[in-house]
Design an enzyme around this catalytic site. Sequence first.
Site, PDB file in Angstrom:
ATOM      1  N   LYS A 173     -21.772 -41.085   1.953  1.00  0.00           N
ATOM      2  CA  LYS A 173     -22.210 -40.057   0.494  1.00  0.00           C
ATOM      3  C   LYS A 173     -22.121 -41.576   0.015  1.00  0.00           C
ATOM      4  O   LYS A 173     -22.856 -42.340  -0.427  1.00  0.00           O
ATOM      5  CB  LYS A 173     -21.492 -38.806   0.723  1.00  0.00           C
ATOM      6  N   ASP A 216     -11.847 -37.141   8.047  1.00  0.00           N
ATOM      7  CA  ASP A 216     -13.175 -37.718   7.532  1.00  0.00           C
ATOM      8  C   ASP A 216     -13.065 -37.563   6.607  1.00  0.00           C
ATOM      9  O   ASP A 216     -13.053 -36.384   5.638  1.00  0.00           O
ATOM     10  CB  ASP A 216     -14.323 -36.474   7.964  1.00  0.00           C
ATOM     11  N   TYR A 275     -17.006 -29.815   8.729  1.00  0.00           N
ATOM     12  CA  TYR A 275     -17.942 -30.189   9.107  1.00  0.00           C
ATOM     13  C   TYR A 275     -18.131 -31.883   9.444  1.00  0.00           C
ATOM     14  O   TYR A 275     -17.985 -32.375   8.806  1.00  0.00           O
ATOM     15  CB  TYR A 275     -19.182 -30.329   8.707  1.00  0.00           C
TER      16      TYR A 275
HETATM   17  C1  LIG Z   1     -22.072 -35.071   4.438  1.00  0.00           C
HETATM   18  C2  LIG Z   1     -20.541 -34.443   5.744  1.00  0.00           C
HETATM   19  C3  LIG Z   1     -20.996 -35.529   7.264  1.00  0.00           C
HETATM   20  C4  LIG Z   1     -21.951 -35.640   8.132  1.00  0.00           C
HETATM   21  O1  LIG Z   1     -22.625 -36.969   6.960  1.00  0.00           O
HETATM   22  P1  LIG Z   1     -24.411 -37.578   7.016  1.00  0.00           P
HETATM   23  O2  LIG Z   1     -24.886 -38.726   6.639  1.00  0.00           O
HETATM   24  O3  LIG Z   1     -24.752 -36.392   7.198  1.00  0.00           O
HETATM   25  O4  LIG Z   1     -25.095 -37.937   8.784  1.00  0.00           O
HETATM   26  C5  LIG Z   1     -19.846 -35.695   7.791  1.00  0.00           C
HETATM   27  N1  LIG Z   1     -18.671 -35.329   7.503  1.00  0.00           N
HETATM   28  C6  LIG Z   1     -18.648 -35.014   6.201  1.00  0.00           C
HETATM   29  C7  LIG Z   1     -16.731 -34.024   6.330  1.00  0.00           C
HETATM   30  C8  LIG Z   1     -19.782 -34.547   5.301  1.00  0.00           C
HETATM   31  O5  LIG Z   1     -19.663 -33.966   4.212  1.00  0.00           O
END
Ligand SMILES: *Cc1c(COP(=O)(O)O)cnc(C)c1O
Length: 430
Positions: free
Chosen positions: A267, A239, A144
């Site tokens: 995060k 990511d 994701y």
């Molecule tokens: C949570 C997450 C996102 C998206 O971040 P948001 O702050 O919710 O937009 C993108 N990549 C990864 C790996 C994530 O865990």
Amino acid sequence: MSYNKSEVAFKEAYEVIPGGVDSPVRAFSSVGGTPVFIERGEGGYLVDIDGNKYIDFVQSWGPLILGHCDADVESAVIEAVKKGLSFGAPTLTETDLATEIVDMFDSIEKVRFVSSGTEAVMSAIRLARGYTKRDDFIKFTGCYHGHADSLLVQAGSGMATFGSPSSPGVPADLTKHTLLATYNDIESVKKCFEQSEGGISSVIIEPIAGNMGLVPADEEFLEELRALCDEHGALLIFDEVMSGFRASLKGYQGVGSVKPDIVTLGKVIGAGMPVGAFGTRKEIMAELSPEGPIYQAGTLSGNPVAMAAGLASLKKLKSNPEIYATLERRAKRLMEGFKEAADAVGVPMVTDVRGSMFGFFFSDKPVKNFDDALENDSELFGKFHGKMLEKGVYLACSSYETGFISTVTTDEMIEEAILAAKTSLQELTA
Ligand SMILES: *Cc1c(COP(=O)(O)O)cnc(C)c1O
């Protein structure tokens, strides 16, 4: 345990907010029951509006590695708030936080701040496309990367590697440049490279996937991915929005040896405030506006309050690197205890841990990719989730999410959660 006030609150919210929530997973749809409405956090605990107290293994889906209301983060935020909430002009804290990140990650020479992980990834993809002058990119099923159009893809029909939209409202024209590969399967990536006509700009991956449950990539697979990118002149994007400052201080990059080109963060970097970031070598970042022609902007980007929270949090983590060993020890103990609880009642379970991240599946086979993950018993997970909640343990409300340990999650709390797991599984199999 009574959830009366939460039940009323959910009905009221439902009237004015779609599904009663501002982000779909919060609605408890995959586990059943009513989401609890939170009154406050207290260190490693959550307290709901009915006064129930829970050990918090969600931690706002990752950001709160120092727990709720950390004194240092709180005072940094209050100090920043008193000076003004936003200026839309440069502040010193942005440079300070950027310097921390650049010092920490070998792969990052310059970094830009945004307000969410979604924005960080969306901008990183644009940068990669603009820099390589190619439109296609590869992503992995089960990873994701936020909810930007070109990332909301699912496998298309038949043997096609080109993605089709996974949500109404996303035009197929916007996903036709997204090629889908299978996690930990290098042949599927090679196929994508072969099928792309205009060439692949980038490959984006969670090097430690946390959004199909916790599924780390094999080191050899990442090495081969790196080699394929080099061979084709594509950029490798890690990511680390979730794994950054979680799997280790430097995320995957603190424990693995494969080097990405672009890194996305989020995060933990905002400690609970809305922050995301993306960074890479100076030469690539120079293509970004205003230095270069690739456009990217944000009214609240680098917001001073959010930067202050992130800076206080990162400084604390950096000056206490030994905490990661403790976090990992506790995460391992928790998973060992869950596994024992499952074994005791003859329920199959596989577990994994990376630093402060933990994951478990009710499954009898190792999980290497999304198809494997789908074979878990998510119905049992739903029941288990409800039982654990009743016993004061707040787990992520889906079997495809990662759990988190914070620095204020004590050994006693871990043992309490293990006991709750034992009792819950006994009740469910009686
Ligand atoms: C949570 C997450 C996102 C998206 O971040 P948001 O702050 O919710 O937009 C993108 N990549 C990864 C790996 C994530 O865990």
